[in-house]
Write a protein that holds these residues in place. Sequence first.
Motif, PDB file in Angstrom:
ATOM      1  N   UNK A 210       0.814  -1.214   0.000  1.00 31.22           N
ATOM      2  CA  UNK A 210       0.000   0.000   0.000  1.00 31.22           C
ATOM      3  C   UNK A 210       0.853   1.271   0.000  1.00 31.22           C
ATOM      4  N   UNK A 211       1.895   1.283  -0.808  1.00 28.63           N
ATOM      5  CA  UNK A 211       2.823   2.409  -0.852  1.00 28.63           C
ATOM      6  C   UNK A 211       2.151   3.664  -1.396  1.00 28.63           C
ATOM      7  N   UNK A 212       1.058   3.507  -2.128  1.00 27.80           N
ATOM      8  CA  UNK A 212       0.341   4.670  -2.639  1.00 27.80           C
ATOM      9  C   UNK A 212      -0.163   5.575  -1.520  1.00 27.80           C
ATOM     10  N   UNK A 213      -0.386   5.014  -0.325  1.00 29.79           N
ATOM     11  CA  UNK A 213      -0.795   5.853   0.809  1.00 29.79           C
ATOM     12  C   UNK A 213       0.261   6.911   1.105  1.00 29.79           C
ATOM     13  N   UNK A 214       1.542   6.502   1.096  1.00 26.64           N
ATOM     14  CA  UNK A 214       2.614   7.471   1.315  1.00 26.64           C
ATOM     15  C   UNK A 214       2.676   8.488   0.186  1.00 26.64           C
ATOM     16  N   UNK A 215       2.547   8.008  -1.062  1.00 27.45           N
ATOM     17  CA  UNK A 215       2.600   8.934  -2.192  1.00 27.45           C
ATOM     18  C   UNK A 215       1.498   9.985  -2.088  1.00 27.45           C
ATOM     19  N   UNK A 216       0.304   9.578  -1.667  1.00 25.10           N
ATOM     20  CA  UNK A 216      -0.809  10.518  -1.532  1.00 25.10           C
ATOM     21  C   UNK A 216      -0.581  11.487  -0.382  1.00 25.10           C
ATOM     22  N   UNK A 217       0.192  11.070   0.623  1.00 31.55           N
ATOM     23  CA  UNK A 217       0.474  11.942   1.778  1.00 31.55           C
ATOM     24  C   UNK A 217       1.580  12.953   1.480  1.00 31.55           C
ATOM     25  N   UNK A 218       2.473  12.626   0.558  1.00 34.68           N
ATOM     26  CA  UNK A 218       3.676  13.433   0.359  1.00 34.68           C
ATOM     27  C   UNK A 218       3.419  14.889  -0.043  1.00 34.68           C
ATOM     28  N   UNK A 219       2.458  15.198  -0.931  1.00 33.23           N
ATOM     29  CA  UNK A 219       2.282  16.612  -1.289  1.00 33.23           C
ATOM     30  C   UNK A 219       2.061  17.520  -0.079  1.00 33.23           C
ATOM     31  N   UNK A 220       1.276  17.076   0.908  1.00 36.82           N
ATOM     32  CA  UNK A 220       1.069  17.872   2.124  1.00 36.82           C
ATOM     33  C   UNK A 220       2.367  18.026   2.907  1.00 36.82           C
ATOM     34  N   UNK A 221       3.138  16.947   2.967  1.00 37.58           N
ATOM     35  CA  UNK A 221       4.386  16.978   3.723  1.00 37.58           C
ATOM     36  C   UNK A 221       5.400  17.894   3.053  1.00 37.58           C
ATOM     37  N   UNK A 222       5.472  17.834   1.737  1.00 40.58           N
ATOM     38  CA  UNK A 222       6.478  18.598   0.996  1.00 40.58           C
ATOM     39  C   UNK A 222       6.231  20.101   1.105  1.00 40.58           C
ATOM     40  N   UNK A 223       4.980  20.513   1.298  1.00 42.27           N
ATOM     41  CA  UNK A 223       4.701  21.936   1.496  1.00 42.27           C
ATOM     42  C   UNK A 223       5.472  22.485   2.684  1.00 42.27           C
TER      43      UNK A 223
END
Length: 446
Positions: free
Chosen positions: A228-241
């Motif tokens: 379920x690595x897509x969960x991390x990918x979906x979370x990353x944009x918020x983190x990268x801000x």
Amino acid sequence: MQRTTRLLLPQYTQRIPAPQPSPAAVPQPDLVMITTYPPRACGLATFASDLIEAIQTQYEQAFTVKICALDVPEAVYPAAVFHVLQPESSASYHSLLTKMGQLHQQEWVIVQHEFGLFRSHEFKLLNALNQMEKKIMVVLHTVLAHPDEATLLFMKRLGFLAHTLVVMTAHSQKLLVERYGIPASKIIVIPHGTHLVDHLPKAVLKKRMGWEQRTLLTTFGLLSSGKNIETTLEALPLVIQRFPDVLFLIVGKTHPGVVAQEGERYRHFLEEQITALGLQHHTHFINEYVALPKLLDLLQMTDIYLFTSKNQEQAVSGTFAYALSCGCPIITTPIPHAKELVQKGSGLLFDFEQPVQLARQLIALLAQPEWQEELRGNGLHQMEPTAWENTAMHYVNYLQQQSTTPMPLTLRLPNITLKHVWAMTTGKGILQFARLNQPDTNSGYT
């Protein structure tokens, strides 16, 4: 202070008896282990290999391990593999029984069990175990919380045939007793083993890879949709801000079983997600079955380890056990193994398939380096007793205690090393304290 392996030596309360004849005069008993094994690339094979290597490292004399490998006959195996078992073949089981009958002294069989290895051939396994007339130890890498009727029946029969069932968490032990009706007297808990590492400074390791300016998030293991690595990918944009220097490492090749069924479909899906979310600069695939030294280096340079499995039935994970032992704070979905470890202060939980929750946990932890250090230290101290050397002793001591034939044990004393003493020594004297194995020059001298 530097982590060391704890040797659980006996406490003598009376005069030590006179020396006995050298145990070398007693033949070493054979122990048969039924398992997947390298070069097969899977977590269970790695577990078996690490356990056997730790036994051989810790003991000059214990027993001779004979490996029955579950795989295709064409694989090139080491000499310790005395039989290759094809789970669908009755003749292959018969051949195994014949070869076992030729061993000079053998009391135990250890089965490394994972659902899927014997799928549709469970009866053949049970029939073979019943014919072995040996003490059976089954190491259960998964204990399903909600078994169907066929699985429940299989597990009950397996529990009846087994002398001992080994699980890696207290939760799995409780399930076996309450849901499967297996007597508690047949079950022991031995945690998943981990590797002792030197804990080199993160900055040094990152510089070797050209990542000294990046904050590393890592996950590793054989790739499949269950990760379920897509969960991390979906979370990353918020983190990268908030943290634009973040780099997410996805370490591991696709599981061979997945490749056989669907090829690289899941990896291609992740690559498409990365492009759609604009994460090309913030993700990096290491598409290989990483050798242990490289893996331990990658984990040591990791700032936060992510475990995002959506498999709620997963009982244990060797991946985040290894991550904790390498000093990684972890953020993980609440599988039982994770809950038992994280509640002791080594990481954070988030719900299955909830990227916004994951992003919030990541942002909170990345914003507080001192909190990361606290979790890191807690994890390291928590995992020290699970070093493979200690895990090997748990297994061997139990087998010796439960054996009816003599099993002489001779521990191999570790090599003396003064590396930590030298690290703590300056031109003035010896520093008073260290942070784990790193000298604290502000602590003064002792």
